[in-house]
Design a protein around this motif. Structure first.
Motif, PDB file in Angstrom:
ATOM      1  N   THR A 278       0.605   5.927  -1.416  1.00 20.34           N
ATOM      2  CA  THR A 278      -0.802   6.028  -1.460  1.00 20.34           C
ATOM      3  C   THR A 278      -1.199   7.123  -0.196  1.00 20.34           C
ATOM      4  OG1 THR A 278      -3.092   5.535  -2.195  1.00 20.34           O
ATOM      5  CG2 THR A 278      -1.747   3.828  -0.911  1.00 20.34           C
ATOM      6  N   ALA A 279      -1.961   7.971  -0.374  1.00 19.57           N
ATOM      7  CA  ALA A 279      -2.057   8.539   1.125  1.00 19.57           C
ATOM      8  C   ALA A 279      -3.980   8.036   1.336  1.00 19.57           C
ATOM      9  CB  ALA A 279      -3.133  10.102   0.821  1.00 19.57           C
ATOM     10  N   HIS A 280      -4.309   6.780   0.726  1.00 17.97           N
ATOM     11  CA  HIS A 280      -5.891   6.268   1.909  1.00 17.97           C
ATOM     12  C   HIS A 280      -5.577   5.287   0.771  1.00 17.97           C
ATOM     13  CE1 HIS A 280      -6.885  10.208   1.557  1.00 17.97           C
ATOM     14  NE2 HIS A 280      -8.393   9.849   2.904  1.00 17.97           N
TER      15      HIS A 280
ATOM     16  N   THR B 228       0.575  -1.566  -0.173  1.00 19.16           N
ATOM     17  CA  THR B 228       0.410   0.188  -0.064  1.00 19.16           C
ATOM     18  C   THR B 228       0.555   1.371  -0.189  1.00 19.16           C
ATOM     19  OG1 THR B 228      -0.106  -0.207   2.068  1.00 19.16           O
ATOM     20  CG2 THR B 228      -1.973  -1.129   0.919  1.00 19.16           C
TER      21      THR B 228
ATOM     22  N   SER C 295      -7.569   1.232   0.259  1.00 23.25           N
ATOM     23  CA  SER C 295      -9.295   1.009  -0.357  1.00 23.25           C
ATOM     24  C   SER C 295      -8.733  -0.528   0.293  1.00 23.25           C
ATOM     25  CB  SER C 295      -9.752   0.652  -1.219  1.00 23.25           C
ATOM     26  OG  SER C 295      -8.709   0.244  -2.224  1.00 23.25           O
TER      27      SER C 295
ATOM     28  N   ARG D   3     -14.755   1.683  -0.126  1.00 23.15           N
ATOM     29  CA  ARG D   3     -14.434   2.322   0.658  1.00 23.15           C
ATOM     30  C   ARG D   3     -12.221   2.116   1.322  1.00 23.15           C
ATOM     31  NH1 ARG D   3     -19.405   2.163   3.935  1.00 23.15           N
ATOM     32  NH2 ARG D   3     -17.402   3.324   5.953  1.00 23.15           N
ATOM     33  N   ASN D   4     -11.955   3.321   2.149  1.00 21.88           N
ATOM     34  CA  ASN D   4     -10.463   3.573   2.208  1.00 21.88           C
ATOM     35  C   ASN D   4     -10.472   4.187   4.080  1.00 21.88           C
ATOM     36  OD1 ASN D   4     -10.439   6.269   1.574  1.00 21.88           O
ATOM     37  ND2 ASN D   4     -11.292   5.371  -0.142  1.00 21.88           N
ATOM     38  N   ILE D   5      -9.438   4.007   3.943  1.00 18.04           N
ATOM     39  CA  ILE D   5      -9.078   4.600   5.151  1.00 18.04           C
ATOM     40  C   ILE D   5      -7.901   5.389   4.773  1.00 18.04           C
ATOM     41  CG2 ILE D   5     -10.130   3.602   7.032  1.00 18.04           C
ATOM     42  CD1 ILE D   5      -7.612   1.740   7.505  1.00 18.04           C
ATOM     43  N   GLU D   6      -6.763   6.582   5.931  1.00 15.50           N
ATOM     44  CA  GLU D   6      -5.798   7.048   5.503  1.00 15.50           C
ATOM     45  C   GLU D   6      -4.844   5.676   5.823  1.00 15.50           C
ATOM     46  OE1 GLU D   6      -5.030  10.473   7.565  1.00 15.50           O
ATOM     47  OE2 GLU D   6      -7.165  10.884   8.016  1.00 15.50           O
ATOM     48  N   ARG D   7      -4.116   5.861   5.056  1.00 15.77           N
ATOM     49  CA  ARG D   7      -2.735   4.737   5.049  1.00 15.77           C
ATOM     50  C   ARG D   7      -2.192   5.395   6.286  1.00 15.77           C
ATOM     51  NH1 ARG D   7       2.922   3.877   4.347  1.00 15.77           N
ATOM     52  NH2 ARG D   7       2.983   1.875   3.465  1.00 15.77           N
TER      53      ARG D   7
ATOM     54  N   LYS E 106      -3.110   5.949   9.592  1.00 16.84           N
ATOM     55  CA  LYS E 106      -4.014   5.543  10.527  1.00 16.84           C
ATOM     56  C   LYS E 106      -3.525   3.842   9.994  1.00 16.84           C
ATOM     57  CE  LYS E 106      -7.622   8.817  11.675  1.00 16.84           C
ATOM     58  NZ  LYS E 106      -9.086   8.738  11.958  1.00 16.84           N
TER      59      LYS E 106
END
Length: 198
Positions: A24-26, A21, A28, A94-98, A100
Protein backbone atom coordinates in the motif's frame (compact mmCIF):
# COMPACT_ATOMS: atom_id res chain seq x y z
CA UNK A 1 -5.47 -5.94 28.55
CA UNK A 2 -2.70 -7.93 26.89
CA UNK A 3 -2.96 -10.74 24.35
CA UNK A 4 -0.82 -13.82 23.56
CA UNK A 5 -0.47 -12.39 20.03
CA UNK A 6 1.28 -9.25 21.29
CA UNK A 7 4.75 -8.63 19.82
CA UNK A 8 7.37 -9.89 22.28
CA UNK A 9 9.84 -7.07 21.63
CA UNK A 10 10.24 -3.64 20.06
CA UNK A 11 12.10 -5.12 17.06
CA UNK A 12 9.22 -7.56 16.49
CA UNK A 13 6.74 -4.67 16.58
CA UNK A 14 8.73 -2.78 13.91
CA UNK A 15 8.86 -5.91 11.73
CA UNK A 16 5.13 -6.41 12.14
CA UNK A 17 4.39 -2.81 11.10
CA UNK A 18 6.50 -3.29 7.96
CA UNK A 19 5.06 -6.62 6.89
CA UNK A 20 1.42 -5.87 7.75
CA UNK A 21 1.44 -2.65 5.70
CA UNK A 22 3.13 -4.01 2.56
CA UNK A 23 1.49 -3.40 -0.79
CA UNK A 24 0.00 0.00 0.00
CA UNK A 25 1.19 3.53 -0.74
CA UNK A 26 -0.40 5.01 2.39
CA UNK A 27 -0.84 3.60 5.89
CA UNK A 28 -3.92 4.58 7.87
CA UNK A 29 -4.48 4.63 11.63
CA UNK A 30 -6.80 1.66 11.12
CA UNK A 31 -4.00 -0.28 9.34
CA UNK A 32 -1.66 0.40 12.26
CA UNK A 33 -4.22 -0.81 14.82
CA UNK A 34 -4.83 -3.96 12.79
CA UNK A 35 -1.09 -4.61 12.64
CA UNK A 36 -0.41 -4.27 16.37
CA UNK A 37 -3.67 -5.56 17.83
CA UNK A 38 -6.28 -3.10 19.03
CA UNK A 39 -7.20 -5.11 22.13
CA UNK A 40 -3.73 -4.81 23.64
CA UNK A 41 -2.53 -1.97 25.80
CA UNK A 42 1.25 -2.42 25.42
CA UNK A 43 1.50 -2.44 21.61
CA UNK A 44 -0.90 0.52 21.18
CA UNK A 45 1.18 2.71 23.54
CA UNK A 46 4.42 1.40 22.03
CA UNK A 47 3.50 2.07 18.40
CA UNK A 48 2.24 5.59 19.25
CA UNK A 49 5.53 6.32 21.03
CA UNK A 50 7.71 4.87 18.27
CA UNK A 51 5.94 6.82 15.52
CA UNK A 52 6.17 10.05 17.57
CA UNK A 53 9.92 9.51 18.02
CA UNK A 54 10.63 8.50 14.42
CA UNK A 55 12.22 11.21 12.23
CA UNK A 56 10.16 12.42 9.23
CA UNK A 57 6.96 11.29 10.98
CA UNK A 58 6.81 12.61 14.54
CA UNK A 59 7.93 16.06 13.36
CA UNK A 60 4.93 16.45 11.03
CA UNK A 61 2.56 19.01 12.62
CA UNK A 62 -0.53 17.31 13.98
CA UNK A 63 0.94 13.78 14.13
CA UNK A 64 1.70 13.82 17.90
CA UNK A 65 -1.83 15.09 18.58
CA UNK A 66 -3.32 12.44 16.27
CA UNK A 67 -1.37 9.69 18.05
CA UNK A 68 -2.33 11.11 21.43
CA UNK A 69 -5.99 10.94 20.39
CA UNK A 70 -5.51 7.32 19.29
CA UNK A 71 -4.00 6.42 22.68
CA UNK A 72 -6.77 8.28 24.54
CA UNK A 73 -9.52 6.50 22.63
CA UNK A 74 -8.07 3.00 22.74
CA UNK A 75 -6.57 2.93 26.23
CA UNK A 76 -9.46 4.88 27.70
CA UNK A 77 -11.86 2.22 26.44
CA UNK A 78 -9.57 -0.63 27.51
CA UNK A 79 -9.29 0.79 31.05
CA UNK A 80 -13.10 0.60 31.27
CA UNK A 81 -12.92 -2.97 29.87
CA UNK A 82 -14.95 -2.46 26.71
CA UNK A 83 -15.11 -5.63 24.59
CA UNK A 84 -14.64 -3.79 21.32
CA UNK A 85 -12.77 -0.61 20.53
CA UNK A 86 -14.62 2.19 18.76
CA UNK A 87 -12.53 4.53 16.60
CA UNK A 88 -14.18 7.38 14.65
CA UNK A 89 -14.04 6.71 10.90
CA UNK A 90 -12.30 10.07 10.33
CA UNK A 91 -9.48 9.07 12.68
CA UNK A 92 -9.22 5.50 11.35
CA UNK A 93 -8.83 6.85 7.79
CA UNK A 94 -6.09 9.40 8.57
CA UNK A 95 -2.92 8.21 6.87
CA UNK A 96 0.73 8.87 6.07
CA UNK A 97 2.90 7.73 3.18
CA UNK A 98 4.18 4.21 3.76
CA UNK A 99 7.58 5.33 2.41
CA UNK A 100 7.91 7.81 5.31
CA UNK A 101 6.71 5.22 7.81
CA UNK A 102 9.29 2.66 6.64
CA UNK A 103 12.11 5.27 6.76
CA UNK A 104 11.18 6.07 10.34
CA UNK A 105 10.99 2.37 11.25
CA UNK A 106 14.39 1.75 9.64
CA UNK A 107 15.89 4.56 11.72
CA UNK A 108 14.43 2.96 14.88
CA UNK A 109 15.88 -0.49 14.07
CA UNK A 110 19.24 -0.15 15.88
CA UNK A 111 17.84 1.60 18.98
CA UNK A 112 15.10 -1.06 19.10
CA UNK A 113 17.55 -3.96 19.13
CA UNK A 114 19.66 -2.17 21.76
CA UNK A 115 16.61 -1.66 24.00
CA UNK A 116 15.48 -5.26 23.50
CA UNK A 117 18.86 -6.48 24.81
CA UNK A 118 18.31 -4.60 28.07
CA UNK A 119 14.68 -5.48 28.78
CA UNK A 120 13.80 -8.48 30.94
CA UNK A 121 11.29 -9.65 33.56
CA UNK A 122 11.88 -7.34 36.55
CA UNK A 123 9.43 -6.19 39.24
CA UNK A 124 6.48 -7.62 37.25
CA UNK A 125 3.98 -6.38 39.87
CA UNK A 126 4.43 -2.89 38.39
CA UNK A 127 3.22 -3.98 34.94
CA UNK A 128 0.64 -6.67 35.67
CA UNK A 129 -2.67 -6.66 37.53
CA UNK A 130 -3.47 -3.29 39.19
CA UNK A 131 -0.03 -1.94 38.21
CA UNK A 132 -0.93 -2.28 34.54
CA UNK A 133 -4.01 -0.09 35.02
CA UNK A 134 -1.85 2.56 36.70
CA UNK A 135 0.51 2.46 33.69
CA UNK A 136 -2.47 2.75 31.33
CA UNK A 137 -3.76 5.79 33.25
CA UNK A 138 -0.34 7.47 33.04
CA UNK A 139 -0.26 6.79 29.29
CA UNK A 140 -3.67 8.43 28.94
CA UNK A 141 -2.34 11.52 30.78
CA UNK A 142 0.68 11.68 28.45
CA UNK A 143 -1.62 11.32 25.43
CA UNK A 144 -3.92 14.09 26.72
CA UNK A 145 -0.91 16.43 26.90
CA UNK A 146 0.17 15.80 23.28
CA UNK A 147 -1.48 18.97 21.85
CA UNK A 148 0.53 21.06 24.36
CA UNK A 149 3.67 19.19 23.34
CA UNK A 150 3.30 20.53 19.82
CA UNK A 151 3.67 24.05 21.24
CA UNK A 152 6.73 23.39 23.45
CA UNK A 153 9.80 22.41 21.37
CA UNK A 154 11.16 18.87 21.92
CA UNK A 155 8.50 17.96 24.50
CA UNK A 156 6.73 15.66 21.99
CA UNK A 157 9.95 13.62 21.93
CA UNK A 158 9.65 13.24 25.71
CA UNK A 159 6.04 12.15 25.36
CA UNK A 160 6.97 9.69 22.62
CA UNK A 161 9.78 8.32 24.78
CA UNK A 162 7.41 7.88 27.73
CA UNK A 163 4.80 6.05 25.62
CA UNK A 164 7.49 3.84 24.07
CA UNK A 165 8.88 2.96 27.50
CA UNK A 166 5.42 2.27 28.97
CA UNK A 167 4.44 0.06 26.03
CA UNK A 168 7.72 -1.85 26.01
CA UNK A 169 7.59 -2.28 29.80
CA UNK A 170 4.14 -3.88 29.53
CA UNK A 171 5.17 -6.18 26.66
CA UNK A 172 8.47 -7.25 28.29
CA UNK A 173 7.01 -7.33 31.84
CA UNK A 174 9.85 -5.02 32.89
CA UNK A 175 8.93 -3.01 35.98
CA UNK A 176 12.26 -1.17 36.02
CA UNK A 177 11.55 0.17 32.53
CA UNK A 178 8.10 1.23 33.77
CA UNK A 179 9.77 3.28 36.51
CA UNK A 180 11.99 4.94 33.89
CA UNK A 181 8.83 5.72 31.90
CA UNK A 182 7.35 7.42 34.98
CA UNK A 183 10.54 9.52 35.31
CA UNK A 184 10.35 10.45 31.61
CA UNK A 185 6.71 11.46 32.08
CA UNK A 186 7.61 13.68 35.04
CA UNK A 187 10.49 15.31 33.13
CA UNK A 188 8.24 15.97 30.12
CA UNK A 189 5.55 17.49 32.36
CA UNK A 190 8.17 19.79 33.93
CA UNK A 191 9.44 20.81 30.46
CA UNK A 192 5.91 21.68 29.32
CA UNK A 193 4.94 23.61 32.46
CA UNK A 194 8.13 25.68 32.50
CA UNK A 195 8.07 26.51 28.78
CA UNK A 196 4.45 27.28 27.99
CA UNK A 197 4.24 30.66 26.21
CA UNK A 198 1.52 32.01 28.52
Amino acid sequence: MNSPDDPASLAELLDRLRTETEGTAHVSVGNVLNAVGERSFGPVALVAGVITLAPLIGDIPGVPTLLGLLVLLTLGQLIFQRHSIWIPAKLACRNIERKKLVKGLDWMEKPARFLDCWTKHRMPWLVTGPGQYIMATLCVLVAAAMPLMEIVPFSANGGGLALTAFGLAIIARDGLLALLAVVSTGATAWLILTNLPW
